[in-house]
Design a protein around this motif. Structure first.
Motif, PDB file in Angstrom:
ATOM      1  N   GLY A 192      25.623 -15.837 -61.371  1.00 23.02           N
ATOM      2  CA  GLY A 192      25.109 -14.674 -60.659  1.00 23.02           C
ATOM      3  C   GLY A 192      25.691 -14.507 -59.282  1.00 23.02           C
ATOM      4  O   GLY A 192      26.597 -15.253 -58.886  1.00 23.02           O
ATOM      5  N   PRO A 193      25.183 -13.511 -58.544  1.00 26.72           N
ATOM      6  CA  PRO A 193      25.678 -13.251 -57.191  1.00 26.72           C
ATOM      7  C   PRO A 193      25.591 -14.510 -56.332  1.00 26.72           C
ATOM      8  O   PRO A 193      24.596 -15.224 -56.390  1.00 26.72           O
ATOM      9  CB  PRO A 193      24.736 -12.171 -56.671  1.00 26.72           C
ATOM     10  N   GLY A 194      26.633 -14.756 -55.553  1.00 26.34           N
ATOM     11  CA  GLY A 194      26.663 -15.945 -54.708  1.00 26.34           C
ATOM     12  C   GLY A 194      27.381 -17.120 -55.336  1.00 26.34           C
ATOM     13  O   GLY A 194      27.599 -18.129 -54.681  1.00 26.34           O
ATOM     14  N   ASP A 195      27.756 -16.990 -56.594  1.00 23.76           N
ATOM     15  CA  ASP A 195      28.488 -18.073 -57.259  1.00 23.76           C
ATOM     16  C   ASP A 195      29.989 -17.874 -57.076  1.00 23.76           C
ATOM     17  O   ASP A 195      30.537 -16.811 -57.390  1.00 23.76           O
ATOM     18  CB  ASP A 195      28.159 -18.117 -58.752  1.00 23.76           C
ATOM     19  N   LEU A 196      30.642 -18.919 -56.559  1.00 21.75           N
ATOM     20  CA  LEU A 196      32.096 -18.934 -56.408  1.00 21.75           C
ATOM     21  C   LEU A 196      32.706 -19.792 -57.510  1.00 21.75           C
ATOM     22  O   LEU A 196      32.131 -20.812 -57.894  1.00 21.75           O
ATOM     23  CB  LEU A 196      32.508 -19.536 -55.053  1.00 21.75           C
ATOM     24  N   ILE A 197      33.856 -19.367 -57.998  1.00 18.37           N
ATOM     25  CA  ILE A 197      34.597 -20.179 -58.968  1.00 18.37           C
ATOM     26  C   ILE A 197      35.995 -20.443 -58.408  1.00 18.37           C
ATOM     27  O   ILE A 197      36.790 -19.515 -58.225  1.00 18.37           O
ATOM     28  CB  ILE A 197      34.714 -19.486 -60.340  1.00 18.37           C
ATOM     29  N   TYR A 198      36.283 -21.712 -58.107  1.00 22.66           N
ATOM     30  CA  TYR A 198      37.635 -22.133 -57.733  1.00 22.66           C
ATOM     31  C   TYR A 198      38.394 -22.350 -59.043  1.00 22.66           C
ATOM     32  O   TYR A 198      37.965 -23.145 -59.879  1.00 22.66           O
ATOM     33  CB  TYR A 198      37.590 -23.423 -56.903  1.00 22.66           C
TER      34      TYR A 198
END
Ligand code: MN
Length: 241
Positions: A192-198
């Motif tokens: 959801g919003p606020g999740d970062l994926i490197y």
């Protein structure tokens, strides 16, 4: 309802290019071995069955422009420049064809890694947390909205250390594409919003030392700057054996 005993820090905010509001970070997911040449330099083959992940705490976030102390507990801290995807909508079991609709934007990041501790963990078949999840280990530049960036294609990604190019590749070299990663990861999490994926690092990872100035660049995104400072002094009296 009981009141909290103390207040926790607000979630870290990542600056957004051309905007006043910042992007609050909830979780940080990282993809392993997503460029074949990097997998090879680490002595691994790419697993084409499925991507794999590790996580970093939101408190590992470090904004571009910071000077950080050389991280504690390591003698071999490595840089890994990465394309970072910032989500802006809920995604659970999202089909690949609909996955890009949950992307908010993109940034240039560095997955700082205590390589010696990661290697020890691998040898002992233990989790990677000490090697990957520590303060300042998730460096991030200003985010750019997806519409302004456009399609993910063969944009250049690179990292310079003291002006010397050490990592250089194209986003098209990623083994798992961004929609494939979102579709797969959303099988396991309510993203959801606020999740970062490197999304993984290209070849050319290597050690940083005090005094290094790192510059991460991805075409179409704000560059990232990080300076490595001296390690924090050891307190002779209270260090654990
Ligand atoms: Mn990485």
């Amino acid at each position: 309802m009981p009141r909290p005993l103390f207040d926790l820090p607000a979630p870290p905010l990542v600056p957004v290019t051309g905007a006043e509001a910042g992007y609050p970070v909830r979780r940080i997911f990282c993809v392993g071995r997503n460029y074949a040449a990097h997998a090879a330099e680490m002595g691994n083959e790419v697993d084409r069955e499925a991507p794999f992940y590790f996580t970093k705490s939101a408190h590992a976030l470090c904004l571009s422009g910071t000077t950080i102390p050389y991280p504690p507990g390591t003698r071999d801290c490595h840089h890994e420049v990465e394309f970072v995807v910032a989500l802006g909508a809920p995604a659970f079991r999202v089909p690949q064809a609909e996955a890009m609709a949950v992307v908010w934007g993109y940034g240039c990041g560095i997955d700082l890694t205590r390589r010696d501790l990661q290697a020890q963990a691998k040898d002992a078949r233990r989790p990677w947390d000490l090697g990957k999840d520590f303060e300042n280990a998730a460096v991030i530049g200003a985010l750019t909205p997806g519409a302004a960036f456009g399609a993910i294609a063969d944009q250049a990604i690179r990292l310079t250390v003291d002006g010397r190019v050490v990592q250089e590749a194209r986003l098209s070299e990623m083994v798992w594409s961004v929609p494939e990663i979102i579709a797969h990861l959303s099988q396991f999490y309510h993203l959801g919003p606020g999740d970062l994926i490197y999304t993984g690092t290209p070849a050319g990872v290597g050690p940083v030392v005090a005094g290094n100035v790192l510059r991460g660049e991805i075409a179409g995104l704000a560059p990232l700057h990080l300076t490595i400072g001296a390690p924090e002094p050891e307190q002779g009296a209270n260090h654990a054996a």
